[in-house]
Design an enzyme around this catalytic site. Structure first.
Site, PDB file in Angstrom:
ATOM      1  N   ALA A 239       0.820  -1.214   0.000  1.00 44.16           N
ATOM      2  CA  ALA A 239       0.000   0.000   0.000  1.00 44.16           C
ATOM      3  C   ALA A 239       0.856   1.267   0.000  1.00 44.16           C
ATOM      4  CB  ALA A 239      -0.924  -0.001   1.210  1.00 44.16           C
TER       5      ALA A 239
ATOM      6  N   ARG B 261     -31.314  11.798  16.191  1.00 45.26           N
ATOM      7  CA  ARG B 261     -29.872  11.959  16.405  1.00 45.26           C
ATOM      8  C   ARG B 261     -29.391  11.102  17.552  1.00 45.26           C
ATOM      9  NH1 ARG B 261     -29.787  18.157  17.150  1.00 45.26           N
ATOM     10  NH2 ARG B 261     -27.596  17.759  17.671  1.00 45.26           N
TER      11      ARG B 261
ATOM     12  N   SER C 189     -50.409  21.504  22.447  1.00 43.83           N
ATOM     13  CA  SER C 189     -49.677  21.989  21.275  1.00 43.83           C
ATOM     14  C   SER C 189     -48.930  23.265  21.598  1.00 43.83           C
ATOM     15  CB  SER C 189     -50.659  22.269  20.131  1.00 43.83           C
ATOM     16  OG  SER C 189     -51.175  21.045  19.665  1.00 43.83           O
TER      17      SER C 189
ATOM     18  N   ARG D 192      -3.582   8.599 -10.137  1.00 44.25           N
ATOM     19  CA  ARG D 192      -4.810   8.765 -10.921  1.00 44.25           C
ATOM     20  C   ARG D 192      -6.057   9.006 -10.064  1.00 44.25           C
ATOM     21  NH1 ARG D 192      -4.695   3.653 -14.658  1.00 44.25           N
ATOM     22  NH2 ARG D 192      -3.088   2.969 -13.185  1.00 44.25           N
TER      23      ARG D 192
ATOM     24  N   LYS E   3      -4.734   6.665  -1.606  1.00 43.47           N
ATOM     25  CA  LYS E   3      -5.582   5.831  -2.455  1.00 43.47           C
ATOM     26  C   LYS E   3      -6.280   4.725  -1.677  1.00 43.47           C
ATOM     27  CE  LYS E   3      -4.889   2.532  -6.224  1.00 43.47           C
ATOM     28  NZ  LYS E   3      -4.012   2.233  -7.364  1.00 43.47           N
TER      29      LYS E   3
HETATM   30  C1  UD1 Z   1       1.274  -5.132 -10.631  1.00 48.09           C
HETATM   31  C2  UD1 Z   1       1.967  -6.370 -11.184  1.00 48.09           C
HETATM   32  C3  UD1 Z   1       1.231  -6.858 -12.425  1.00 48.09           C
HETATM   33  C4  UD1 Z   1      -0.224  -7.122 -12.080  1.00 48.09           C
HETATM   34  C5  UD1 Z   1      -0.858  -5.883 -11.458  1.00 48.09           C
HETATM   35  C6  UD1 Z   1      -2.247  -6.211 -10.959  1.00 48.09           C
HETATM   36  C7  UD1 Z   1       4.313  -6.043 -10.631  1.00 48.09           C
HETATM   37  C8  UD1 Z   1       5.669  -5.726 -11.150  1.00 48.09           C
HETATM   38  N1  UD1 Z   1       3.330  -6.036 -11.512  1.00 48.09           N
HETATM   39  O1  UD1 Z   1       1.411  -4.127 -11.621  1.00 48.09           O
HETATM   40  O2  UD1 Z   1       1.835  -8.033 -12.904  1.00 48.09           O
HETATM   41  O3  UD1 Z   1      -0.930  -7.518 -13.248  1.00 48.09           O
HETATM   42  O4  UD1 Z   1      -0.086  -5.433 -10.336  1.00 48.09           O
HETATM   43  O5  UD1 Z   1      -2.868  -5.052 -10.459  1.00 48.09           O
HETATM   44  O6  UD1 Z   1       4.170  -6.333  -9.459  1.00 48.09           O
HETATM   45  N2  UD1 Z   1       3.463  -0.748  -4.422  1.00 48.09           N
HETATM   46  C9  UD1 Z   1       4.230  -0.518  -3.315  1.00 48.09           C
HETATM   47  N3  UD1 Z   1       5.505  -0.075  -3.473  1.00 48.09           N
HETATM   48  C10 UD1 Z   1       6.058   0.130  -4.698  1.00 48.09           C
HETATM   49  C11 UD1 Z   1       5.265  -0.120  -5.836  1.00 48.09           C
HETATM   50  C12 UD1 Z   1       3.968  -0.561  -5.673  1.00 48.09           C
HETATM   51  O7  UD1 Z   1       3.785  -0.705  -2.191  1.00 48.09           O
HETATM   52  O8  UD1 Z   1       7.217   0.518  -4.752  1.00 48.09           O
HETATM   53  C13 UD1 Z   1       2.084  -1.205  -4.236  1.00 48.09           C
HETATM   54  C14 UD1 Z   1       1.038  -0.276  -4.812  1.00 48.09           C
HETATM   55  O9  UD1 Z   1       0.605   0.651  -3.830  1.00 48.09           O
HETATM   56  C15 UD1 Z   1      -0.067  -1.243  -5.214  1.00 48.09           C
HETATM   57  C16 UD1 Z   1       0.666  -2.520  -5.563  1.00 48.09           C
HETATM   58  O10 UD1 Z   1       1.938  -2.424  -4.957  1.00 48.09           O
HETATM   59  O11 UD1 Z   1      -0.952  -1.515  -4.144  1.00 48.09           O
HETATM   60  C17 UD1 Z   1       0.822  -2.728  -7.072  1.00 48.09           C
HETATM   61  O12 UD1 Z   1       1.580  -1.684  -7.596  1.00 48.09           O
HETATM   62  P1  UD1 Z   1       1.284  -1.072  -9.012  1.00 48.09           P
HETATM   63  O13 UD1 Z   1       2.288  -0.029  -9.300  1.00 48.09           O
HETATM   64  O14 UD1 Z   1      -0.146  -0.683  -9.111  1.00 48.09           O
HETATM   65  O15 UD1 Z   1       1.589  -2.339  -9.933  1.00 48.09           O
HETATM   66  P2  UD1 Z   1       1.100  -2.553 -11.397  1.00 48.09           P
HETATM   67  O16 UD1 Z   1       1.951  -1.811 -12.315  1.00 48.09           O
HETATM   68  O17 UD1 Z   1      -0.372  -2.348 -11.458  1.00 48.09           O
HETATM   69 CA    CA Z   2      -2.198  -1.359 -10.032  1.00 53.43          CA
END
Ligand code: UD1
Ligand code: CA
Length: 486
Positions: A13, A346, A418, A19, A26
């Protein structure tokens, strides 16, 4: 520890969630009564893991504060681990491993899940862990077939059905991009093998990040087996990246919650306009009418009917009670009570059996005894009303002297006329009456009639003398009978 019980679940997380275009983290965006992260943690907890770890980074002060408040009573308690820079999903898990197990990793299974997949059910994670154990895999990936796989990591299978590797969309060839089976972002790993493989993950890829997904190929190269649990329900595996997807996920989750209530015997007249939070409970034969929202720990008793157009938060509705066009927050509505339309209950409102609260009535810190009625246009604040009493239309419990709030007590079988102002603190005894239009500033003894208003004085002929020539004066003259006499 049972074979299926993971040593740990690690929730990722730390990502920025650009976005979402929001100041709020998020994973703290809310749907159906919980933030996204809360749903993910609930699913994780269904596995009964030894430890529950949340990797935090962007807006971590918000996430940590949330964990400390909302998750303080839960078990196991989520432990935040800070990822200082977002070096990728592999980097995030490596930070957790280094912090919690000195980089060694626990013996047993480690489940890793993305923090932005609020629809994923605990049962699905449990099935992933079961398959992982049954197949004796070093890693088992949760996969699904997406109608549109754009952006996801693709699953490359061997001839024997095991997983060869995961290739990210940005790094994939055209042929690989044609694969529809995708990586959902949930995995079961052998803890020690995961820790070892993470040390060998490089940043040699399109994003320049440490990909957790590379662990699959690394373990495979070491001669270990990588498997997949392919789930048919791709809807549940969807992540949330923007507010459009958040709304879609909320709709999905709401549908799931409503369906469970309907299967348990609750009538929901219009699912499209009904929103029910995940912790709401209801008994069979409760009825929810259109345009109703049930929040928090609201409970509907057997045969209770709520709506149309009602919003109840943390409110208990007794069996057979009827609540129409009402807003209630922290109220207790007794069995067979009738509330609304247009009532506002309330915090601290407690209505006993068969109480009636009618149109344009507001209550706060108010206890109302069995069968008592507050039918129209009334404010009941900081008051206790006994059984069988009637509060006349347009009465006010005047509870605020400008500095402090005071409490009033009305006994059993009292008839408040009343437009009575009950100026607290004051007590009206059992069986007493108050005259309409009274301002009650002193206690009324049981059985007394309190009259506290000016005596009426009629000044005969005033309109004809002082408002001569007006329609009122004409009407008065006609009513006097002098017209006919002339
Ligand atoms: C990742 C997967 C992809 C998969 C997709 C599904 C990898 C390399 N790719 O891609 O194969 O199909 O999820 O949704 O894992 N996060 C961290 N620290 C970081 C980077 C990310 O905690 O340094 C967390 C984000 O907050 C998120 C999750 O890891 O909850 C996934 O990261 P995100 O960047 O969304 O990965 P995707 O590119 O979507
Ligand atoms: Ca993602």
């Amino acid at each position: 520890m049972s074979a299926s019980r993971p040593a740990a679940v690690i929730v990722l997380a730390a990502g920025e969630g650009t976005r979402m275009k929001s100041r709020t983290s998020k994973v703290l965006h809310e749907l159906c009564g919980r933030p996204m992260l809360g749903h993910v943690l609930a699913a994780a907890r269904a596995l009964d893991p030894g430890r529950l770890v949340v990797v935090v980074g962007h807006r971590r002060e918000q996430v940590v504060a949330h964990l400390e408040q909302a998750e303080a009573e839960t078990s196991p308690r989520p432990e935040p681990v800070v990822q200082e820079r977002q070096g990728g999903t592999g980097h995030a898990v490596r930070m957790a491993m280094e912090r919690l197990w000195d980089g060694g990793g626990p013996s047993g299974t480690v489940v890793v899940t993305n923090g932005d997949h609020p629809l994923l059910r605990g049962e699905t994670l449990a099935e992933l862990v079961r398959v992982h154990g049954a197949e004796g895999n070093a890693v088992t990936v949760l996969t699904t077939e997406m109608p549109d796989a754009t952006g996801y990591g693709r699953i490359l299978r061997e001839g024997d059905g095991s997983v060869a590797a995961i290739v990210e969309h940005k790094d994939a060839t055209e042929v690989q991009r044609a694969v529809r089976e995708i990586n959902v972002g949930m995995y079961a790993f052998d803890g020690a093998l995961l820790a070892d493989a993470l040390k060998r993950v490089t940043t040699d890829n399109a994003k320049g990040e440490e990909y957790l997904t590379d662990v699959v190929g690394i373990l495979r190269g070491d001669g270990h087996r990588a498997g997949a649990y392919l789930t048919a329900d791709w809807v549940e595996t969807q992540g949330v990246n923007d507010k459009v997807q958040l709304a879609q996920a909320r709709r999905q989750l709401n549908d799931r919650i409503l369906e469970a209530h309907m299967r348990a015997g609750v009538t929901i007249v219009d699912p499209a306009s009904t929103w029910i939070d995940v912790d709401v409970t209801a008994e069979a034969d409760a009825v929810v009418h259109p345009g109703t929202q049930l929040h928090g720990r609201t409970h509907l008793g057997e045969g209770a009917e709520v709506g149309p157009g009602s919003t109840l938060t943390d409110t208990l509705v007794g069996a057979g009670a009827r609540v129409v066009n009402t807003v209630a927050d922290g109220a207790e509505i007794g069995p067979e009570a009738s509330v609304g339309p247009f009532a506002y209950l309330r915090r601290g409102t407690r209505l006993s059996r068969k109480v009636k609260i009618g149109a344009y009535v507001e209550t706060k810190n108010a206890e109302v005894g069995e069968g008592s009625k507050v039918p129209h246009l009334t404010y009941v604040g900081d008051a206790e009303i006994g059984a069988g009493s009637n509060i006349g239309a347009s009465s006010v419990f005047v509870n605020y002297d400008g500095v402090e709030k005071h409490r009033s007590v009305v006994g059993d079988h009292v008839k408040v006329g009343s437009d009575t102002m009950i100026v607290a603190p004051v007590t009206i005894g059992d069986g007493a009456y108050t005259a309409a239009g009274s301002v009650i500033v002193q206690d009324v003894p049981p059985g007394a009639m309190a009259v506290a208003r000016g005596r009426q004085r009629n000044i005969e002929g005033w309109v004809e003398r002082k408002r001569a020539g007006t329609p009122a004066a004409e009407a008065a003259r006609r009513a006097s009978g002098r017209d006919r006499a002339e």
